[in-house]
Design a protein around this motif. Structure first.
Motif, PDB file in Angstrom:
ATOM      1  N   CYS A 143       0.801  -1.221   0.000  1.00 22.03           N
ATOM      2  CA  CYS A 143       0.000   0.000   0.000  1.00 22.03           C
ATOM      3  C   CYS A 143       0.832   1.270   0.000  1.00 22.03           C
ATOM      4  CB  CYS A 143      -0.940  -0.003   1.205  1.00 22.03           C
ATOM      5  SG  CYS A 143      -1.985  -1.489   1.286  1.00 22.03           S
ATOM      6  N   GLY A 144       2.120   1.150   0.271  1.00 19.11           N
ATOM      7  CA  GLY A 144       3.005   2.301   0.180  1.00 19.11           C
ATOM      8  C   GLY A 144       2.880   3.307   1.302  1.00 19.11           C
ATOM      9  N   LEU A 145       2.319   2.922   2.458  1.00 18.95           N
ATOM     10  CA  LEU A 145       2.227   3.861   3.573  1.00 18.95           C
ATOM     11  C   LEU A 145       3.594   4.063   4.202  1.00 18.95           C
ATOM     12  CD1 LEU A 145      -1.071   3.008   5.499  1.00 18.95           C
ATOM     13  CD2 LEU A 145      -0.725   4.415   3.466  1.00 18.95           C
ATOM     14  N   SER A 146       3.810   5.247   4.751  1.00 20.07           N
ATOM     15  CA  SER A 146       5.065   5.533   5.437  1.00 20.07           C
ATOM     16  C   SER A 146       5.057   4.901   6.820  1.00 20.07           C
ATOM     17  CB  SER A 146       5.250   7.050   5.563  1.00 20.07           C
ATOM     18  OG  SER A 146       4.279   7.595   6.447  1.00 20.07           O
ATOM     19  N   ILE A 147       6.237   4.860   7.447  1.00 15.68           N
ATOM     20  CA  ILE A 147       6.336   4.327   8.813  1.00 15.68           C
ATOM     21  C   ILE A 147       5.453   5.125   9.759  1.00 15.68           C
ATOM     22  CG2 ILE A 147       7.896   3.862  10.730  1.00 15.68           C
ATOM     23  CD1 ILE A 147       8.360   2.039   8.379  1.00 15.68           C
ATOM     24  N   LEU A 148       5.446   6.454   9.594  1.00 10.84           N
ATOM     25  CA  LEU A 148       4.624   7.309  10.451  1.00 10.84           C
ATOM     26  C   LEU A 148       3.147   7.004  10.278  1.00 10.84           C
ATOM     27  CD1 LEU A 148       4.190   9.690  12.365  1.00 10.84           C
ATOM     28  CD2 LEU A 148       4.304  11.226  10.382  1.00 10.84           C
ATOM     29  N   GLU A 149       2.707   6.845   9.032  1.00 12.44           N
ATOM     30  CA  GLU A 149       1.297   6.553   8.783  1.00 12.44           C
ATOM     31  C   GLU A 149       0.891   5.217   9.381  1.00 12.44           C
ATOM     32  OE1 GLU A 149       0.766   9.014   4.564  1.00 12.44           O
ATOM     33  OE2 GLU A 149       1.522   6.948   4.574  1.00 12.44           O
ATOM     34  N   ILE A 150       1.762   4.224   9.274  1.00  9.39           N
ATOM     35  CA  ILE A 150       1.458   2.918   9.851  1.00  9.39           C
ATOM     36  C   ILE A 150       1.419   3.005  11.373  1.00  9.39           C
ATOM     37  CG2 ILE A 150       2.205   0.513  10.054  1.00  9.39           C
ATOM     38  CD1 ILE A 150       3.551   0.843   7.316  1.00  9.39           C
ATOM     39  N   ALA A 151       2.353   3.760  11.940  1.00  9.29           N
ATOM     40  CA  ALA A 151       2.365   3.944  13.394  1.00  9.29           C
ATOM     41  C   ALA A 151       1.067   4.596  13.858  1.00  9.29           C
ATOM     42  CB  ALA A 151       3.570   4.792  13.801  1.00  9.29           C
ATOM     43  N   ASN A 152       0.574   5.561  13.093  1.00  8.60           N
ATOM     44  CA  ASN A 152      -0.686   6.207  13.449  1.00  8.60           C
ATOM     45  C   ASN A 152      -1.853   5.232  13.345  1.00  8.60           C
ATOM     46  OD1 ASN A 152       0.439   8.710  13.989  1.00  8.60           O
ATOM     47  ND2 ASN A 152       0.253   9.417  11.883  1.00  8.60           N
ATOM     48  N   CYS A 153      -1.794   4.334  12.380  1.00 10.35           N
ATOM     49  CA  CYS A 153      -2.847   3.318  12.252  1.00 10.35           C
ATOM     50  C   CYS A 153      -2.945   2.470  13.510  1.00 10.35           C
ATOM     51  CB  CYS A 153      -2.559   2.415  11.054  1.00 10.35           C
ATOM     52  SG  CYS A 153      -2.885   3.145   9.432  1.00 10.35           S
ATOM     53  N   PHE A 154      -1.783   2.130  14.073  1.00  2.98           N
ATOM     54  CA  PHE A 154      -1.735   1.257  15.243  1.00  2.98           C
ATOM     55  C   PHE A 154      -1.679   2.032  16.559  1.00  2.98           C
ATOM     56  CE2 PHE A 154      -0.306  -1.788  12.014  1.00  2.98           C
ATOM     57  CZ  PHE A 154      -0.992  -2.925  12.403  1.00  2.98           C
ATOM     58  N   LEU A 155      -1.708   3.357  16.468  1.00  6.44           N
ATOM     59  CA  LEU A 155      -1.600   4.191  17.667  1.00  6.44           C
ATOM     60  C   LEU A 155      -0.356   3.832  18.474  1.00  6.44           C
ATOM     61  CD1 LEU A 155      -5.333   4.218  18.856  1.00  6.44           C
ATOM     62  CD2 LEU A 155      -4.167   5.878  17.405  1.00  6.44           C
ATOM     63  N   THR A 156       0.782   3.730  17.770  1.00  2.00           N
ATOM     64  CA  THR A 156       2.035   3.392  18.431  1.00  2.00           C
ATOM     65  C   THR A 156       3.149   4.241  17.848  1.00  2.00           C
ATOM     66  OG1 THR A 156       3.429   1.538  19.104  1.00  2.00           O
ATOM     67  CG2 THR A 156       2.630   1.520  16.834  1.00  2.00           C
ATOM     68  N   SER A 157       4.394   3.947  18.207  1.00  2.58           N
ATOM     69  CA  SER A 157       5.515   4.766  17.753  1.00  2.58           C
ATOM     70  C   SER A 157       6.111   4.239  16.456  1.00  2.58           C
ATOM     71  CB  SER A 157       6.610   4.784  18.829  1.00  2.58           C
ATOM     72  OG  SER A 157       7.198   3.496  18.962  1.00  2.58           O
ATOM     73  N   GLN A 158       6.854   5.101  15.772  1.00  5.62           N
ATOM     74  CA  GLN A 158       7.519   4.701  14.539  1.00  5.62           C
ATOM     75  C   GLN A 158       8.575   3.631  14.820  1.00  5.62           C
ATOM     76  OE1 GLN A 158       8.406   7.915  11.582  1.00  5.62           O
ATOM     77  NE2 GLN A 158       7.804   9.290  13.257  1.00  5.62           N
TER      78      GLN A 158
END
Length: 456
Positions: A143-158
């Motif tokens: 899906c090409g999401l960034s590390i930050l975007e994925i971290a926000n998805c999981f409500l966790t840190s990069q």
């Protein structure tokens, strides 16, 4: 001027094509060469940026990228002395690949991408990989999401996401996990992670982490497209898949009404409902009906039902918040978590009273760093007439969001605390109740518990 056009186009193609290109290349190179595939994608985009600025943008930029990327992959195969094993494929891939503006057969290209993406999704959701890492790998690779975007998805840190991705790829290499599509029984066992990945992809698009881009339509469209692909496969066309697609359609139907012409957020109560897409709403109803039958009810069915409640209401005041609160209560029992509790509390505040909503919000733990939690608290304090607490909550929420549009909305709410009329109509059952306060409560933005955003 050309440089700017090229830069914008490259950025667009990166968001739309990078994951697809990596999926195609891993079929050629092998899934164990995922890192190499991603490097080739990056090299190809850099080459495009340089070549297009000098020679102009080709007639078919996407085809140009796939052609160059395949050529680089073939060179890599030759370098590793695998030419004999892949000679037949090389012969096909090299046809008409030596022009700047290649003309690939569109049906071949599209079929290959669809097949490769489905293979990649199920490969990333391999049961040998921890569940959350499966989803993170899918969101990053496909899906090409960034590390930050994925971290926000999981409500966790990069840092947590980076470690998950590293361990997942290490496991793939060590155990030589194959990209081959699993057998039907194995595909069924991976569906939960696949659908969860698509859910989070859509959610990131619907409420983007990007500071200057509240909605990423490309991500929403990609999630819908991939979900449609799943409905076209007899094995993956499940009731849950159809329910998820219904949810996507209902949510996407409101996209054009959620942002004003100047880029400001338009809350649900203020949206022009004539801008809601009737065709998407009809498709949502169709897929929700198609998902019914039997005794199985998933979280996607409940969320789609909630989204459907909003689309049925002709005005905000006619929204059946009592039913929505009941559905969120069911969802909380199926998938307990702070985000679902947040949405339930907001629905409670609308169906009963601001004080009921505040009381429910105060019982939730684990969302002190979630800006929407404090925004909802501020909204209910405002409706209760407590301007001091409302301002405090809005200040807290503003410090927790990176979105400029959301900060502007919070600033607007603060400016209106003392000047607006705070009479608001809340529909409850068969009568109307009047409460003080301006309503603009928001629900979930990105969540790992499948709940939708509340009264945005």
């Amino acid at each position: 001027m050309l440089d700017n056009q090229v830069n914008q186009l490259i950025g667009h193609l990166f968001r739309h094509e990078a994951g697809k290109m990596a999926a195609v290349l891993t079929r050629l190179l092998g899934f164990q060469s995922l890192d190499l595939a991603e490097d080739i994608v990056q090299d190809t985009l850099l080459k495009a940026m340089s070549a297009w600025k000098f020679k102009g943008i080709p007639d078919n930029p996407s085809a140009w990228l796939y052609t160059v990327a395949k050529r680089k992959a073939i060179d890599a195969i030759r370098k590793h002395r695998l030419q004999a094993q892949h000679s037949e494929y090389i012969h096909e891939a090299l046809r008409s690949e030596w022009t700047l503006t290649p003309t690939l057969d569109s049906s071949f290209l599209q079929n290959e991408i669809e097949d490769s993406q489905l293979r990649m999704i199920f490969a990333c959701c391999h049961p040998a990989i921890p569940y959350e890492s499966q989803i993170a790998l899918t969101l990053k690779t496909l899906c090409g999401l960034s590390i930050l975007e994925i971290a926000n998805c999981f409500l966790t840190s990069q840092d947590v996401i980076t470690k998950r991705l590293y361990r997942a790829r290490e496991k793939i290499r060590d155990e030589k996990i194959s990209l081959e599509a699993p057998l039907p029984a194995a595909m069924t066992g991976r569906m939960d992670a696949v659908l969860h990945s698509l859910y989070l992809l859509f959610n990131e698009g619907y409420n983007s982490s990007h500071p200057n881009q509240l909605i990423r339509h490309d991500l929403c469209e990609e999630a819908i497209r991939l979900c449609i692909l799943l409905t076209r496969n007899a094995i993956t066309d499940t009731a849950d898949t159809r329910a998820l697609l219904a949810l996507f359609c209902f949510q996407a139907s409101r996209e054009d009404a959620r942002i004003s012409s100047d880029g400001s957020i338009v809350l649900l109560k203020d949206q022009d409902r004539s801008k809601w897409s009737s065709s998407l709403i009809d498709r949502g109803k169709y897929f929700l009906e198609q998902s019914a039958g039997g005794d199985h009810v998933s979280v996607y069915h409940i969320e789609a039902a909630i989204a459907g409640c909003h689309t049925r209401a002709k005005t905000f005041e006619e929204t059946d918040w009592t039913l929505i609160a009941e559905l969120y209560a069911i969802l909380a029992g199926m998938k307990p978590g702070p985000i679902v509790s947040l949405n339930l509390a907001i629905a409670t505040g609308y169906s009963k009273s601001p004080s009921s909503g505040l009381e429910a919000l105060k019982q939730i733990e684990g969302l002190d760093d979630h800006y929407l939690y404090h925004a909802a608290m501020g909204d209910f304090y405002a409706r209760s007439g407590n301007e001091t607490e409302a301002k405090r909550c809005y200040d807290k929420a503003s410090g927790l969001t990176a979105s400029n549009a959301e900060r502007n909305l919070l600033a607007l709410k603060q400016s209106e605390l003392s000047s607006i009329s705070r009479q608001y109509v809340v529909y409850n059952g068969n009568h109307r109740r009047f409460a003080r306060g301006k309503v603009a409560a928001d629900g979930d933005k990105r969540n790992v518990s499948f709940s939708e955003r509340g009264a945005e």
